[in-house]
Design an enzyme around this catalytic site. Sequence first.
Site, mmCIF file in Angstrom:
data_model
loop_
_atom_site.group_PDB
_atom_site.id
_atom_site.type_symbol
_atom_site.label_atom_id
_atom_site.label_comp_id
_atom_site.label_asym_id
_atom_site.label_seq_id
_atom_site.Cartn_x
_atom_site.Cartn_y
_atom_site.Cartn_z
ATOM 1 N N LYS A 22 46.738 45.808 42.184
ATOM 2 C CA LYS A 22 47.495 46.874 42.263
ATOM 3 C C LYS A 22 48.825 46.875 43.079
ATOM 4 C CE LYS A 22 42.549 48.047 43.052
ATOM 5 N NZ LYS A 22 42.260 48.397 41.830
ATOM 6 N N TYR A 40 33.400 44.672 44.108
ATOM 7 C CA TYR A 40 33.669 44.432 42.964
ATOM 8 C C TYR A 40 34.486 43.976 43.119
ATOM 9 C CZ TYR A 40 35.622 45.949 38.442
ATOM 10 O OH TYR A 40 35.305 46.093 36.627
ATOM 11 N N ASP A 50 38.912 38.631 48.118
ATOM 12 C CA ASP A 50 40.265 39.338 46.905
ATOM 13 C C ASP A 50 40.885 40.580 47.514
ATOM 14 O OD1 ASP A 50 38.666 41.148 44.454
ATOM 15 O OD2 ASP A 50 40.487 41.308 45.128
HETATM 16 P P1 KE4 Z 1 42.153 44.699 38.033
HETATM 17 O O1 KE4 Z 1 41.472 44.176 36.408
HETATM 18 O O2 KE4 Z 1 41.167 46.266 36.931
HETATM 19 O O3 KE4 Z 1 43.457 45.821 37.967
HETATM 20 O O4 KE4 Z 1 41.007 44.584 39.434
HETATM 21 C C1 KE4 Z 1 39.142 44.036 39.507
HETATM 22 C C2 KE4 Z 1 39.966 44.480 40.753
HETATM 23 C C3 KE4 Z 1 39.114 43.422 41.871
HETATM 24 N N1 KE4 Z 1 39.137 43.058 42.794
HETATM 25 C C4 KE4 Z 1 39.077 44.700 43.189
HETATM 26 C C5 KE4 Z 1 38.614 43.954 45.347
HETATM 27 C C6 KE4 Z 1 39.205 45.565 42.444
HETATM 28 O O5 KE4 Z 1 39.135 46.649 43.924
HETATM 29 C C7 KE4 Z 1 39.419 45.889 41.263
HETATM 30 C C8 KE4 Z 1 39.789 47.246 40.241
HETATM 31 N N2 KE4 Z 1 39.028 48.548 41.048
HETATM 32 C C9 KE4 Z 1 38.700 49.793 40.796
HETATM 33 C C10 KE4 Z 1 38.838 50.607 41.360
HETATM 34 N N3 KE4 Z 1 37.959 50.214 41.935
HETATM 35 C C11 KE4 Z 1 39.705 49.167 39.483
HETATM 36 C C12 KE4 Z 1 39.661 50.893 38.660
HETATM 37 C C13 KE4 Z 1 39.541 50.783 37.591
HETATM 38 O O6 KE4 Z 1 38.894 49.798 36.741
HETATM 39 O O7 KE4 Z 1 39.907 51.744 36.341
#
Ligand code: KE4
Length: 428
Positions: free
Chosen positions: A266, A143, A238
Amino acid sequence: MINKSIELFERAQQSIPGGVNSPVRAFKSVGGTPIFMKSAKGAYLFDADGNKYIDYINSWGPMILGHAFEPVVEAIQKKAVESTSFGAPTELEIEMAELVKNMVPNVDLIRMVSSGTEACMSAIRLARGYTGRNKIIKFEGCYHGHADSFLVKAGSGVATFNIQTVPGVTSGVSQDTFAAPYNDLDAVKQIVADNKNEIAAIIIEPVAGNMGCILPESGFLNGLRNLCNEEGIVFIFDEVMTGFRLARGGAQERLKIDADLVTYGKVIGAGMPVGAFGGKLEIMKHIAPLGNVYQAGTLSGNPLAMIAGYTLLSHLKNIPSIYDELEQKGEYLKNQLQAVLGKKRIPFVINQLGSMISVHFSDKPVKDFASAAAANNTLFNKFFHAMLNEGIYLPPSAFETWFLSNALTYEDLDYTVKTTDKVLDTLV
Ligand code: KE4
């Protein structure tokens, strides 16, 4: 007793889609009412009903030193009175960029944004602008945020809700995204061979955290690195989850592999909205205003977000024992869980690296999305609720990694293991 959460969830659904501002919080796959939190401190969450939980989500990664880490809180409080945003460059942004470059040696230039999605979306656009190619390769179950290009066989909430194709993502966009199984180098080589000189980038979570925690098999990442070198493809790590978590220099340092571009989120923001993308000057010089690959953001480099991230990263940089402690706690939890689960009549796999860990009720190794999906995730959902009822807050999906914070004590870890032992006896 979670009466207040039940009441708040009812109310929230009147004005927020699904009652949440991000789908994974809705407990849709595990069922039941999402817990509304009121405060947190260190390793502990306190919900609207006053219940206390040991936190293994840590805001999905940022709270690596625990919640309400005093130096970060104080830094934000002090900075807030100087205005919350200027929309103009500040010295603090330079200091933040210099600190990241000091911690991640192969980054020549870095651009701050406000989320991991923005970071990954911008990195892909940059790779396309730099190479003049359109197509990208991602991995099933990984993701990279919710930008259109990534919502093809994605992990996290997309996998949790089993959304095969996301409405609103046009075929014009999805046709340029290929998804290969994680750890399957031959599949990637085939896609590249079938699309000679058309692949702009391969983007990967170097240690995957959005289908549970899944580790790269030996030779996989190096194989991708070599393939990208041979084919002129931009290799993007990523590191939104792994950055500043698996080591000071993230997965690049830990796994000793240099990507061409790297994205962050994060931890870099300490819980404030920060994402970033950076890499070699040769590529980064194409980003506006240096080059013509346009990318922008009103709140990019925001002073409150910067001071939060800068304060946390400074601690991580200056106190190397933190990573040793996180390493030992991750190993300890894995070994202790292994011991209690090994006595049960249920198949299981524990994947762990540093402070990322996940438990899969599976009778075979979990090394890609298919094997993560084939596990007994119905049992996981019951396990989730049984642990929650005992005051242990795990991610509400088998398709998520657990995150340890260094605020966790060995008593917390022992309680987690003892509770796992107890609840599984009631579930199987
Ligand atoms: P954000 O746009 O949510 O800050 O980051 C996206 C993203 C990009 N790359 C990786 C490897 C990630 O894990 C994420 C976001 N992680 C999710 C949890 N699996 C965020 C939680 C959510 O969607 O509320």
